[in-house]
Design an enzyme around this catalytic site. Structure first.
Site, short mmCIF file in Angstrom:
data_model
loop_
_atom_site.label_atom_id
_atom_site.label_comp_id
_atom_site.label_asym_id
_atom_site.label_seq_id
_atom_site.Cartn_x
_atom_site.Cartn_y
_atom_site.Cartn_z
N GLY A 120 -7.55 12.38 10.23
CA GLY A 120 -8.59 12.66 11.21
C GLY A 120 -9.35 11.44 11.67
N TYR A 121 -10.47 11.70 12.36
CA TYR A 121 -11.24 10.66 13.04
C TYR A 121 -10.29 9.91 13.97
CZ TYR A 121 -15.70 8.56 13.82
OH TYR A 121 -16.88 8.20 14.41
N HIS A 170 -7.93 8.16 16.74
CA HIS A 170 -8.07 7.06 17.70
C HIS A 170 -6.76 6.94 18.48
CE1 HIS A 170 -5.64 4.93 14.78
NE2 HIS A 170 -6.57 5.11 13.83
N HIS A 186 -3.36 7.30 16.61
CA HIS A 186 -2.97 8.70 16.38
C HIS A 186 -2.49 9.33 17.70
CE1 HIS A 186 -6.28 8.20 13.22
NE2 HIS A 186 -5.20 8.43 12.50
N ASP A 220 0.91 1.55 8.78
CA ASP A 220 0.98 1.71 7.32
C ASP A 220 2.44 1.53 6.92
OD1 ASP A 220 -1.88 2.86 6.54
OD2 ASP A 220 -1.27 3.74 8.44
N MET A 236 -5.91 -0.58 15.34
CA MET A 236 -6.84 0.56 15.33
C MET A 236 -6.78 1.25 13.98
SD MET A 236 -6.78 2.17 19.05
CE MET A 236 -7.16 1.12 20.45
N SER A 294 -9.28 4.28 11.56
CA SER A 294 -10.51 5.08 11.42
C SER A 294 -11.56 4.28 10.65
CB SER A 294 -10.21 6.38 10.69
OG SER A 294 -9.13 7.06 11.32
P1 AMP Z 1 -4.43 7.95 8.95
O1 AMP Z 1 -5.24 9.00 9.67
O2 AMP Z 1 -5.09 6.60 8.95
O3 AMP Z 1 -3.92 8.40 7.62
O4 AMP Z 1 -3.14 7.73 9.84
C1 AMP Z 1 -2.35 8.81 10.24
C2 AMP Z 1 -1.10 8.28 10.90
O5 AMP Z 1 -1.45 7.48 12.02
C3 AMP Z 1 -0.27 7.38 9.97
O6 AMP Z 1 1.11 7.60 10.19
C4 AMP Z 1 -0.68 6.00 10.41
O7 AMP Z 1 0.29 5.00 10.15
C5 AMP Z 1 -0.86 6.21 11.89
N1 AMP Z 1 -1.73 5.17 12.43
C6 AMP Z 1 -2.95 4.80 11.99
N2 AMP Z 1 -3.43 3.76 12.71
C7 AMP Z 1 -2.47 3.48 13.63
C8 AMP Z 1 -2.34 2.50 14.67
N3 AMP Z 1 -3.31 1.61 14.91
N4 AMP Z 1 -1.22 2.49 15.40
C9 AMP Z 1 -0.22 3.38 15.16
N5 AMP Z 1 -0.28 4.33 14.22
C10 AMP Z 1 -1.38 4.38 13.46
#
Ligand code: AMP
Length: 289
Positions: free
Chosen positions: A30-31, A33, A36, A149, A183, A185
């Site tokens: 969540g949160y 950007h 996502h 990630d 980017m 969260s």
């Molecule tokens: P998170 O909410 O941070 O757990 O991320 C959820 C998904 O979004 C994961 O597969 C992350 O790798 C992907 N993600 C997070 N930040 C980015 C970004 N800046 N660019 C592309 N994918 C992202």
């Protein structure tokens, strides 16, 4: 459509599958950007139905990490995910995902034990466990993850292969701010001066990529380029800086031409821990090392 109940999620997926729909899943905490958003938009283009999951997974946070203060705003996330083309937002409660008596976890082995795994013990166990649960609840055909990630994508690939999930993994490029900051969260934790300092991760990756393009093949030299850029910023504290083979995360002393490698960074800017990475291939036409 917002779904919070696990049984409702399973029923929705069963119905979609019996209507021969291709289901894409975008797991997030969540949160949302633009990183996502790019996953959701791509999933919407490539699949018949997209389930964006929003769940701050307590199992992947260590003691003393930011589980409690991790930013949350479901209303905003629902609006963004809908706008990006999601079909369903699945936002289960902690109690529903991990009811009293819950004990099963998934350990994917060596790929999860270095870098992030060393600095955040148990982190990938938490990730693999929640992703396996989401796969079982949603029964997707395609799963979308971000290169941001990087090690996590290797862990998920291992999980899918080892546990025979009939799911295609799609890894999409990292979305960055205009100054290069990936980017995240967690970027909301940064003060204005820390926000400026945080570009050091991207600058370090660029310095190492330039050195490789100029012919550098020695791992320690590549890592030293990243280290020296980061050490020029007083608020930056290195957790790890690494160059490794992209598929195995092995770290030979010298990389060979044609080899695909990943540069991995985890850096604390003040109290905020940020990660970033870059992929490249060692060129054949190196004039020097
Ligand atoms: P998170 O909410 O941070 O757990 O991320 C959820 C998904 O979004 C994961 O597969 C992350 O790798 C992907 N993600 C997070 N930040 C980015 C970004 N800046 N660019 C592309 N994918 C992202």
């Amino acid at each position: 459509m917002l779904i919070t109940a696990l049984d409702e999620m399973q029923r929705w997926s069963d119905t979609a599958r019996s209507a021969s729909k291709i289901i894409g899943i975008v797991p997030t905490m969540g949160y949302l950007h633009d990183g996502h958003r790019s996953l959701i938009e791509t999933a919407a283009r490539e699949c018949d139905a997209v389930v964006t999951t929003i769940f701050v997974n307590p199992l992947q946070f260590g003691a003393g990490e930011d589980y409690e203060r991790y930013p949350r705003n479901l209303e905003r996330d629902v609006a963004i995910a809908r706008d990006a083309g999601t079909t369903v937002i699945f936002a289960p409660s902690r109690q529903a995902m991990y009811p009293d008596g819950y004990t099963t976890t998934i350990d994917v082995g060596p790929i999860a034990q270095r870098f992030e795994g060393t600095h955040r013990p148990g982190h990938f166990r938490g990730v693999a466990t929640v992703v396996a649960k989401l796969f079982n609840l949603i029964k997707p055909h395609v799963a979308y993850f971000g290169q941001k990630d990087y090690q996590q994508t290797l862990v998920i690939a291992r999980l899918i292969s080892d546990l025979n999930f009939d799911i295609t993994l799609r890894v999409l490029p990292t979305v960055r701010e205009s100054d290069g900051l990936a980017m995240s969260s967690r970027n909301v934790y940064l003060s204005p001066t820390e926000r400026a300092d945080a570009t050091v991760l991207y600058r370090a990756l660029q310095a190492a990529l330039e050195a490789i393009a100029r012919g550098e093949r020695e791992r320690l030299h590549v890592e030293a380029h990243m280290r020296s850029v980061i050490e020029s910023v007083p608020t930056a504290q290195i957790d790890y800086v690494a160059a490794a083979r992209a598929e195995t995360l092995d770290q030979p002393d010298v990389f060979v031409p044609g080899e695909k490698i990943v540069l991995l960074l985890a850096v604390r800017i003040g109290s905020t821990r940020l990660i970033d990475n870059a992929l490249t291939t060692i060129p054949y036409d190196s004039s020097s090392t």
